[in-house]
Design a protein around this motif. Structure first.
Motif: not given
Lengths: 270, 270, 270
Positions: B186, B188-190, B237, C31-32, C35-36, C245-246, C249
């Motif tokens: 995780l 690498s996912q922030i 994340p 960005a987060n 990525l999520a 964000l969770n 993902h």
């Protein structure tokens, strides 16, 4: 202090637009904090629109946290427009004691603009008052100067309210001093906690224009209460910030401990 | 490695001021991470004050994540001041392999400044070493080059420590190589996880100046441990980032798995 | 609409690089969020590299939220490169109705670039369509104009998709209109929720180039579903953002309520 009773409700009813010229570190937290509270944030630092955005906003906040040469002109344009419209103008002198550039910028802004409120930590207010203080970067640092006297002096000189926030908060117009207790130590371990507080004061001032000292005292008490609520639920600074945004959203006027505000009239003259 | 035992305590006692010239994406996370750890962040990229802020700071971090032409001069001013004061200077070459502008800027900074530590992912270090690598934007990407050799070569050429972080971290001074295992996918996912790590290294280097390789190895082990703690509590994340800030705050020196650090002396000569 | 079924899987397999020229308020959340979701963000607004970064990216997003005079040239360079490469280009006209500078900038960008999608709130799309509307800063505000007609007109004039998001979302190519229901009121109380949605659309468009209207409709349905999931777990806006964000993902293609998408062909001609 009966006027305080309706401030939060009025803010949520009106959802005032708060224009923040602010720094890259706290912009997101500030915007989310204003939204959570019930206000509406807008961040517009470009010289092409800074004044225009202040013209449509209910209040304007100038924060010098990641200042550059370009943004000073935008701050002056936005501030002059807020003055022209008769809307509250808040200055957050982040790290005013840390560098010559910041101290000079604060002087310029205070010379050019009629600020409604300066909100800073002890180190920042001491720097503006030219009181000795050992500031630490953008943090308050330590000192032995009488910060209440420093704040009253700045308030009288610049004809504005001055709030000094920390373990105990004060706000003064130079004659009256309101002291606000409460809060939680975790509040000093989140970046932007002071910056967001300045924005919250700007939002409350827009609905409490006629009683600005009370409006700021109420803002500080509300904020400390939100910190206490968040701390009850938090395991550390990470989830404290999350619970704090929730608390800004969930707190009701009846939750605010008005007994935490103690306003004192003093025979203070300069 | 006994020196490691007191690093975290010393950091929290001294709360070193860490000056970060950084990018708009991670500035908030970096500041909150430094505060959670027990350090004190300041972000001051304006040329009018970048050097002055480095002069009062315990260490300086240069991060090129959202670089522009103006900030390079500020980075050089801040870096030169850190050098003059004998304070640690960390370079985070974000996306060094992604564009000519970033690669050129890294060359300029390394030519002008005495950097204490370069911390990057495999793609970034490969780019600085001129090793073939298929970086993906600001992410590590894939490649078959021997990254340990690349890192040692960069360390020797620029007389600095080089840390390459990823699934397994290494840090080298060109002769010794420390390898650190642990962590969690995780991490690498922030966004900003590597950027904050560079700031954490800058903070630990300020209290571990006399044993810099060990200080960086400790930083990496501490950080991986924080990632493991956070992952135990996280569902994804979103809350991983929250728990990670908590872990930076709550971890004690005794929690850090020093067995995760394996330092190897090699007969490496160039 | 069978093409939709594999979009999320394809996105996660390819992890497209999405270049965002964006604002200081939402850069971290965007960005987060990318990525999520499974995409890979890069933010590079400097004129020295904006075009080069778009050349290596799968799609490009231009967001005018904290615009300044300098970034317009970078947006044009990045946008022209996306056009040249045949990659999706998304415009997020944040606060287009708020100031003359923003409205003029949107006109310039639309004149210079072939945009694939404009995604905004009702106030922003009304401003571009020159329909009467009472926008509130960067928030949608209120109005009585027919927003579907406004969106279709903008789509036809600029030969692009137009998405208007709010309580109910629509996306149109000028002829077809897809309407997407669902979501949760907390989605409007987080800053950058619309900005991140534009980035999510840019990511899905990169894998759904051949069916862009469906790709955007899918993005909107996916996003609303993520909002519903997050709201189930949230106590307020603070933890809503974390759970959101969770959800980005954790959501699977089978979780997306495709029944929430209603596509209508209309005899719309201009």
């Amino acid at each position: 202090m009966n006027s305080r009773i309706s401030l939060l409700k009025e803010l949520r009813d009106k959802s005032p637009l708060v224009h923040c010229i602010t720094n890259i570190v706290v912009a997101n937290f500030q915007a989310n904090g204003l939204l959570a509270l019930g206000a509406s944030p807008i961040m517009a630092a470009a010289i092409e629109e800074a004044g225009e955005v202040s013209a449509i906003s209910s209040s304007t906040l100038l924060n010098i946290g990641t200042l550059d040469g370009v943004s000073i002109a935008s701050m002056i344009a936005a501030g002059k427009m807020a003055n022209e419209k008769g809307n509250p103008l808040v200055l957050d002198p982040v790290g005013a004691g840390a560098t010559a550039f910041r101290k000079q910028t604060v002087s310029t802004l205070l010379a050019e603009l009629d600020v409604s409120l300066i909100r800073g930590n002890a180190g920042e207010i001491a720097a503006i008052a030219n009181f000795p203080w050992d500031a630490k970067g953008v943090d308050a640092g330590d000192g032995t100067a009488d910060i209440v006297e420093a704040a009253k002096g700045v308030a009288v000189r610049h004809k504005c309210l001055v709030a000094v926030t920390g373990k105990t908060d004060i706000v003064t117009d130079g004659a009256f001093v309101a002291q606000i207790t409460g809060g939680h130590p975790l509040m000093s371990q989140i970046t932007g906690m002071g910056c967001l507080l300045s924005a919250v004061c700007a939002a409350f001032l827009s609905v409490g224009k006629n009683h600005p000292l009370e409006a700021v005292a109420y803002s500080l008490a509300f904020y400390k209460q939100a910190g206490e609520r968040a701390a009850e639920l938090a395991s550390g600074p990470g989830d404290f910030a999350v619970h704090f945004l929730n608390a800004l959203h969930l707190l009701k006027d009846s939750d605010v401990n008005q007994a935490s505000i103690f306003i004192q009239k003093e025979a203070f003259q300069q």
